[in-house]
Design a protein around this motif. Sequence first.
Motif, mmCIF file in Angstrom:
data_model
loop_
_atom_site.group_PDB
_atom_site.id
_atom_site.type_symbol
_atom_site.label_atom_id
_atom_site.label_comp_id
_atom_site.label_asym_id
_atom_site.label_seq_id
_atom_site.Cartn_x
_atom_site.Cartn_y
_atom_site.Cartn_z
ATOM 1 N N GLU A 49 0.852 -1.191 0.000
ATOM 2 C CA GLU A 49 0.000 0.000 0.000
ATOM 3 C C GLU A 49 0.888 1.242 0.000
ATOM 4 O O GLU A 49 1.099 1.893 1.011
ATOM 5 N N ASP A 236 -9.739 3.562 -3.925
ATOM 6 C CA ASP A 236 -9.668 2.105 -3.968
ATOM 7 C C ASP A 236 -9.822 1.568 -5.384
ATOM 8 O O ASP A 236 -9.225 0.543 -5.734
ATOM 9 N N HIS A 264 -8.728 -2.178 2.670
ATOM 10 C CA HIS A 264 -8.456 -2.121 1.231
ATOM 11 C C HIS A 264 -8.513 -3.494 0.573
ATOM 12 O O HIS A 264 -8.657 -3.578 -0.650
ATOM 13 N N GLY A 283 -14.100 -1.448 -1.629
ATOM 14 C CA GLY A 283 -12.654 -1.356 -1.558
ATOM 15 C C GLY A 283 -11.986 -2.065 -2.723
ATOM 16 O O GLY A 283 -12.630 -2.736 -3.537
#
Length: 529
Positions: A49, A236, A264, A283
């Motif tokens: 991420e 997302d 996520h 997400g």
Amino acid sequence: MTSPLDLLAVPPTLLALGEPTHGESAFRQLRNDAFMSLAERGYRSIALESDRAAGLTVDEFVQGSATVTLDRALADGFSHGFGAAPANRDLLLRMREWNAGRPASERLTFHGFDAPLEIEGAPSPRRYLTRVCDFLDLDRSAEIDDLVGDEARWSDPAAIWEPGRSIGRTADAQRLRVLADDLLTELYLQAPLRREGWQSAFAHATSAVAVLRYHAAAAAPLAQEVRFARLAGVRDALMAENLLAIRSAEAHRGPTLVFAHNTHLQRHSATMTMAGMDVSWAGAGAIVASLLADRYAVIVGSLGSSPALGIEAPAASTYEGTLQQDGILPRYVRASDVPAAERRTHDYRYFPLDRAAIAHADVVLHIPTGVDAAVLADRVLALPDVEQTVASEANGSPEGSWGDRFFHVGPDRRRPFATIVEHDVPGFDEASQLDRPGVFRLNLDLGRAEFENLFGFPPEAFEEHRHEFDFARLDTLVPHPGYARYGFGSIVMPGPQLLPEVDRLLAHAHARAVDRHRRATRRASDPRH
């Protein structure tokens, strides 16, 4: 630990490992071990991420670049401040070590899969568009500069709250979106002629598109609750698009591990409280799961307690409490084997498990506790007859050592059997990089025999082997960088999975201290001395 792959009915091509909070290092430390184990089973890439375009710098380091240093990879290759996480340093070094001397088909690749933005705002597309133009040998810098204008127009923090302040739907922004789309088309047209560097240029082009999409969403004149949900959803969606592109690029080499916050990666809708409003959106995991089906698998992270975050042990009636009752070590559990329970109280530090999270996951990774210096100190003090000295101004300790802990048996303070330190000693003991935020080191008096048993050489031969060790690596027993010649070993930030070995070594060092104390007591009472 059981491999999560052994708990899955169908081997995925994209395996998601989630964490319920970004603030507990244990998840990143276990992630590193999991990925290197998965590499042995054919995984060839990891996606974090973090900004996708910035992550290209990290991958250069991982591939063995002589021009990208570790410090640069950490400083420039991560977004959200994640380059400062000690476990991310270890991940890059372990990947680079794996790659050394291996053919391309077996090498590990690093990816970021986030867009270059935060929920509260995004930069201008200038540097991304410029990078693509440079790759294509197009001189459109004057046009880009004219359309972008003052960077402050793009970074206005009020734009997230007031759509009218956002630049996202102005004529300049619309023209930039057309330009970005044209550049993407040109990239595809040039792909047969410009293979070298194409993927990097593509990542920058899609990053330009991403920030322009986000600015457009910020400018939408919607009700605040709907608008925040839209912004979270757009981010997302951009993550999902990047994950699918990463899988496309990696499909011929092997599966990918993706690591991010649970919200996520989960298959069901994400929810969050923003500015006092409960918002919900699909997400990245929900999007990807709908497209990849059983090629996507989800491991949700669960946490018992975290001293670092001030999170206490969960109530037995909660999901975390149920998982907590089955042992002190981290473990993977089939989600279908987790019984119904109560939802833990939610606060900003931690997103707890609930029925939906369990129902839509394949596996749960439960970590009973994070480990900090205080947790280790409690384990040392639980041994018989142990006394602790904490360095402070009051006891005359040097300022640079204040807060360090020294553990003894008996009145002799000259040789502690264990210490927990959080400071470098300039010019003498800096190899563990203890000046990093939150980093500490456990030092243990192993003695000559155990030292040689563990490291394969006696303490006096340490200098000949010093170059073999990375003294700043987490979760790894190494000779003490300053006192190895006296039989001391050390571990920087031992994670929860290492606690059984820590306890064994502590018991060994403690037994040596007890024996020394008894011998000293006998000598003191012997009239011949």
